[in-house]
Design a protein around this motif. Structure first.
Motif, PDB file in Angstrom:
ATOM      1  N   ALA A   1     -43.464 -21.015   8.504  1.00  0.00           N
ATOM      2  CA  ALA A   1     -44.862 -20.678   8.777  1.00  0.00           C
ATOM      3  C   ALA A   1     -45.347 -19.544   7.881  1.00  0.00           C
ATOM      4  CB  ALA A   1     -45.028 -20.294  10.244  1.00  0.00           C
TER       5      ALA A   1
ATOM      6  N   SER B   1     -49.569 -25.924  15.995  1.00  0.00           N
ATOM      7  CA  SER B   1     -48.726 -25.597  14.842  1.00  0.00           C
ATOM      8  C   SER B   1     -47.316 -25.226  15.299  1.00  0.00           C
ATOM      9  CB  SER B   1     -49.331 -24.435  14.044  1.00  0.00           C
ATOM     10  OG  SER B   1     -50.611 -24.763  13.553  1.00  0.00           O
TER      11      SER B   1
ATOM     12  N   LEU C   1     -43.686 -26.835  14.355  1.00  0.00           N
ATOM     13  CA  LEU C   1     -42.668 -25.986  13.736  1.00  0.00           C
ATOM     14  C   LEU C   1     -41.356 -25.909  14.502  1.00  0.00           C
ATOM     15  CD1 LEU C   1     -44.901 -22.918  12.794  1.00  0.00           C
ATOM     16  CD2 LEU C   1     -43.507 -24.198  11.152  1.00  0.00           C
TER      17      LEU C   1
ATOM     18  N   GLY D   1     -45.754 -19.167  13.814  1.00  0.00           N
ATOM     19  CA  GLY D   1     -44.326 -19.042  13.569  1.00  0.00           C
ATOM     20  C   GLY D   1     -43.625 -18.242  14.649  1.00  0.00           C
TER      21      GLY D   1
ATOM     22  N   ASN E   1     -51.162 -18.544  11.049  1.00  0.00           N
ATOM     23  CA  ASN E   1     -49.892 -19.162  10.652  1.00  0.00           C
ATOM     24  C   ASN E   1     -48.716 -18.292  11.078  1.00  0.00           C
ATOM     25  OD1 ASN E   1     -51.523 -21.058   9.398  1.00  0.00           O
ATOM     26  ND2 ASN E   1     -51.329 -20.117   7.376  1.00  0.00           N
TER      27      ASN E   1
END
Length: 325
Positions: free
Chosen positions: A183, A82, A86, A209, A205
């Motif tokens: 995020a 993730s 990002l 981030g 999440n």
């Protein structure tokens, strides 16, 4: 181009079906968004699209040792994958998203690790004041010649090409912070935040981030923000994940990230962009095919002294990242 998980990452995350499903859905959403979205404020930048993200994912898999893979969890794979999605995605925000970010108070909430920060409207106003103080040297840096440019008012619908480049510098300065906002809250858009992450995994999440944001800060600074959570946090290993992301991202300095035909056909404004492209184009190859398995050999042919200095600075930065990690 559709993004995909590297095989070793896939083998680990499949051990948890819920996390695996959420991650695969997220990858599809990012593929659609970034694959079809143009970098409105970055017409002269090197590649920050799906190919760059895929290369970062693949490089992360390559540099993690066998011993380390045995300790990674499905949660680790979710967070690091993730974070790769990002880390540069703020560069794909359009003008509607920019104005939403600046004017919508929802993005001013506290994010993981950072308790007090200026609101986005204050950041924009400060940037506008800074631009008003620009002199001839500043405008030449951005445009190659002295062209005084004023920033547009909030909610302006159309920008000049020169305004886009200046706005791009605002986004560039805060792109890592914006990735953490995305995020936590969602992608800024005309209708407010678009929630691209599965809310069922809010804590992962938020950590994704923070890991994404960390690539634009001192590693030690961000690690210290985690306090006792720095080595292990809710079945993840945050410090390790931060280091892997920043080194994998740093290693993306190959010439295929800056196609020669684009360099020859783009009408560049910024001398900084020209130098960046020339630096990447001068790097012919990288390899580890020699007896010293801790050595990365970089073959480069800079065409002038300035480009040579840029390549040396780039490699010195990579060595500093490795040392700090």
């Amino acid at each position: 181009m559709k993004l995909s998980l590297p095989r070793k990452f896939k083998n680990i995350v499949e051990q948890n079906s819920a996390i695996n499903g959420a991650l695969l859905t997220l990858i599809d959403k990012f593929s659609d968004w970034i694959g079809t979205n143009q970098t409105e404020f970055f017409p002269e930048y090197t590649d920050h699209g799906t190919e760059h993200i895929q290369n970062v994912l693949n490089t992360m898999e390559e540099i993690v040792t066998k011993e380390s893979f045995e300790l990674l969890t499905p949660e680790d794979i979710y967070v690091i994958s993730s974070a790769a999605l990002l880390h540069d995605c703020a560069m794909h925000i359009n003008k509607a998203g920019l104005w939403d970010l600046i004017s919508n108070d929802v993005y001013n909430g506290v994010v993981l690790g950072f308790t007090r920060e200026d609101d986005w409207l204050s950041r924009w106003k400060k940037f506008c004041v800074d631009v008003k103080k620009f002199d001839e040297t500043d405008f030449i840096k951005f445009f190659g010649k002295d062209i005084p440019v004023e920033l547009p008012s909030i909610n302006t619908e159309s920008f000049s090409d020169h305004q886009k480049i200046l706005i791009g510098d605002f986004v560039r300065q805060y792109h890592a912070c914006i990735s953490q906002i995305i995020a936590t809250h969602g992608i800024p858009s005309k209708s407010g935040p678009y929630e691209i992450f599965d809310s069922s995994f809010k804590y992962l999440n938020e950590l994704s981030g923070l890991v994404a944001r960390s690539h634009n800060h001192s590693l030690r600074q961000v690690v210290d923000l985690l306090d006792s959570r720095k080595r292990e946090y809710r079945n993840t290993h945050p410090t390790f994940l931060m280091g892997i992301l920043r080194i994998a991202d740093y290693l993306q300095f190959k010439s295929d990230r800056t196609p020669k035909i684009l360099f020859d056909t783009i009408a560049f404004c910024s001398p900084v962009s020209v130098n960046e492209w020339k630096k990447h184009l001068s790097i012919i190859s990288t390899n580890t095919m020699h007896p010293d398995d801790e050595l990365l050999f970089v073959e480069a042919y800079p065409e002038d002294a300035k480009t040579l200095g840029g390549v040396k600075h780039l490699l010195k930065g990579l060595q500093s990242e490795l040392d700090e990690f």
